[in-house]
Design a protein around this motif. Structure first.
Motif, PDB file in Angstrom:
ATOM      1  N   SER A  22      71.168  84.147 -30.349  1.00 24.34           N
ATOM      2  CA  SER A  22      71.932  84.133 -31.597  1.00 24.34           C
ATOM      3  C   SER A  22      71.531  85.253 -32.543  1.00 24.34           C
ATOM      4  N   GLY A  23      70.720  86.191 -32.074  1.00 23.09           N
ATOM      5  CA  GLY A  23      70.332  87.331 -32.894  1.00 23.09           C
ATOM      6  C   GLY A  23      68.945  87.220 -33.487  1.00 23.09           C
ATOM      7  N   ARG A  24      68.669  88.133 -34.407  1.00 23.50           N
ATOM      8  CA  ARG A  24      67.354  88.204 -35.060  1.00 23.50           C
ATOM      9  C   ARG A  24      67.129  87.005 -35.985  1.00 23.50           C
ATOM     10  N   TYR A  25      65.861  86.696 -36.212  1.00 23.88           N
ATOM     11  CA  TYR A  25      65.505  85.646 -37.163  1.00 23.88           C
ATOM     12  C   TYR A  25      65.611  86.235 -38.564  1.00 23.88           C
ATOM     13  N   VAL A  26      66.369  85.579 -39.447  1.00 26.81           N
ATOM     14  CA  VAL A  26      66.580  86.129 -40.786  1.00 26.81           C
ATOM     15  C   VAL A  26      66.185  85.182 -41.916  1.00 26.81           C
ATOM     16  N   ALA A  27      65.964  83.896 -41.629  1.00 23.56           N
ATOM     17  CA  ALA A  27      65.611  82.945 -42.688  1.00 23.56           C
ATOM     18  C   ALA A  27      64.805  81.787 -42.118  1.00 23.56           C
ATOM     19  N   ALA A  28      63.873  81.283 -42.937  1.00 24.76           N
ATOM     20  CA  ALA A  28      63.129  80.081 -42.569  1.00 24.76           C
ATOM     21  C   ALA A  28      63.983  78.877 -42.957  1.00 24.76           C
ATOM     22  N   LYS A  29      64.307  78.014 -41.995  1.00 24.70           N
ATOM     23  CA  LYS A  29      65.149  76.852 -42.275  1.00 24.70           C
ATOM     24  C   LYS A  29      64.342  75.572 -42.430  1.00 24.70           C
ATOM     25  N   GLY A  30      63.213  75.491 -41.742  1.00 26.41           N
ATOM     26  CA  GLY A  30      62.420  74.276 -41.841  1.00 26.41           C
ATOM     27  C   GLY A  30      61.371  74.201 -40.747  1.00 26.41           C
ATOM     28  N   ALA A  31      60.552  73.171 -40.853  1.00 26.56           N
ATOM     29  CA  ALA A  31      59.505  72.935 -39.861  1.00 26.56           C
ATOM     30  C   ALA A  31      59.319  71.436 -39.740  1.00 26.56           C
ATOM     31  N   ARG A  32      58.900  71.007 -38.563  1.00 24.01           N
ATOM     32  CA  ARG A  32      58.645  69.587 -38.361  1.00 24.01           C
ATOM     33  C   ARG A  32      57.617  69.402 -37.260  1.00 24.01           C
ATOM     34  N   VAL A  33      56.895  68.287 -37.352  1.00 21.21           N
ATOM     35  CA  VAL A  33      55.945  67.919 -36.305  1.00 21.21           C
ATOM     36  C   VAL A  33      56.624  66.858 -35.447  1.00 21.21           C
ATOM     37  N   ILE A  34      56.639  67.110 -34.156  1.00 23.21           N
ATOM     38  CA  ILE A  34      57.218  66.161 -33.205  1.00 23.21           C
ATOM     39  C   ILE A  34      56.065  65.510 -32.459  1.00 23.21           C
ATOM     40  N   ASP A  35      56.022  64.192 -32.502  1.00 32.52           N
ATOM     41  CA  ASP A  35      54.961  63.414 -31.863  1.00 32.52           C
ATOM     42  C   ASP A  35      55.575  62.712 -30.657  1.00 32.52           C
ATOM     43  N   ARG A  36      55.044  63.028 -29.491  1.00 29.31           N
ATOM     44  CA  ARG A  36      55.616  62.498 -28.253  1.00 29.31           C
ATOM     45  C   ARG A  36      54.560  61.745 -27.463  1.00 29.31           C
ATOM     46  N   ASN A  37      54.879  60.539 -27.076  1.00 34.45           N
ATOM     47  CA  ASN A  37      53.992  59.762 -26.210  1.00 34.45           C
ATOM     48  C   ASN A  37      54.585  59.750 -24.805  1.00 34.45           C
ATOM     49  N   VAL A  38      53.783  60.113 -23.840  1.00 39.54           N
ATOM     50  CA  VAL A  38      54.227  60.122 -22.450  1.00 39.54           C
ATOM     51  C   VAL A  38      53.329  59.175 -21.653  1.00 39.54           C
ATOM     52  N   VAL A  39      53.960  58.273 -20.940  1.00 38.56           N
ATOM     53  CA  VAL A  39      53.220  57.371 -20.056  1.00 38.56           C
ATOM     54  C   VAL A  39      53.644  57.703 -18.632  1.00 38.56           C
ATOM     55  N   GLU A  40      52.667  58.109 -17.821  1.00 37.71           N
ATOM     56  CA  GLU A  40      52.961  58.452 -16.436  1.00 37.71           C
ATOM     57  C   GLU A  40      52.543  57.307 -15.528  1.00 37.71           C
ATOM     58  N   TYR A  41      53.364  57.065 -14.526  1.00 34.28           N
ATOM     59  CA  TYR A  41      53.083  56.034 -13.538  1.00 34.28           C
ATOM     60  C   TYR A  41      52.994  56.686 -12.173  1.00 34.28           C
ATOM     61  N   GLU A  42      51.955  56.336 -11.430  1.00 31.75           N
ATOM     62  CA  GLU A  42      51.787  56.901 -10.096  1.00 31.75           C
ATOM     63  C   GLU A  42      52.556  56.025  -9.116  1.00 31.75           C
ATOM     64  N   ILE A  43      53.537  56.628  -8.501  1.00 33.59           N
ATOM     65  CA  ILE A  43      54.370  55.929  -7.528  1.00 33.59           C
ATOM     66  C   ILE A  43      54.027  56.497  -6.151  1.00 33.59           C
ATOM     67  N   VAL A  44      53.599  55.631  -5.268  1.00 33.05           N
ATOM     68  CA  VAL A  44      53.258  56.077  -3.912  1.00 33.05           C
ATOM     69  C   VAL A  44      54.140  55.496  -2.867  1.00 33.05           C
TER      70      VAL A  44
END
Length: 72
Positions: free
Chosen positions: A50-72
């Motif tokens: 979409s072209g060059r960066y020209v303005a700061a629009k915002g910032a946010r912290v994304i918190d993600r929880n991942v649970v992995e299950y071992e499937i055999v």
């Protein structure tokens, strides 16, 4: 628990581009984030489909929880 700081920039074609920073230092210093975003824009080294960066629009912290299950 994985956290990501997402920086959102307005582009020269009116779209939004993002940069993700893994494991941000907390608490997030809003003034430092804003200053860093302004420096990124001034350096003019990042571009997107979409072209060059020209303005700061915002910032946010994304918190993600991942649970992995071992499937055999």
């Amino acid at each position: 628990m994985a956290k990501t700081l997402e920086l959102m920039f307005g582009t020269e074609f009116g779209k939004t581009a993002r940069i993700a920073v893994d494991n941000p230092k907390e608490p997030v210093d809003e003034a430092a984030v804003k200053q860093s975003m302004e420096q990124i824009i001034a350096a003019d080294v990042f571009t997107s489909a979409s072209g060059r960066y020209v303005a700061a629009k915002g910032a946010r912290v994304i918190d993600r929880n991942v649970v992995e299950y071992e499937i055999v």
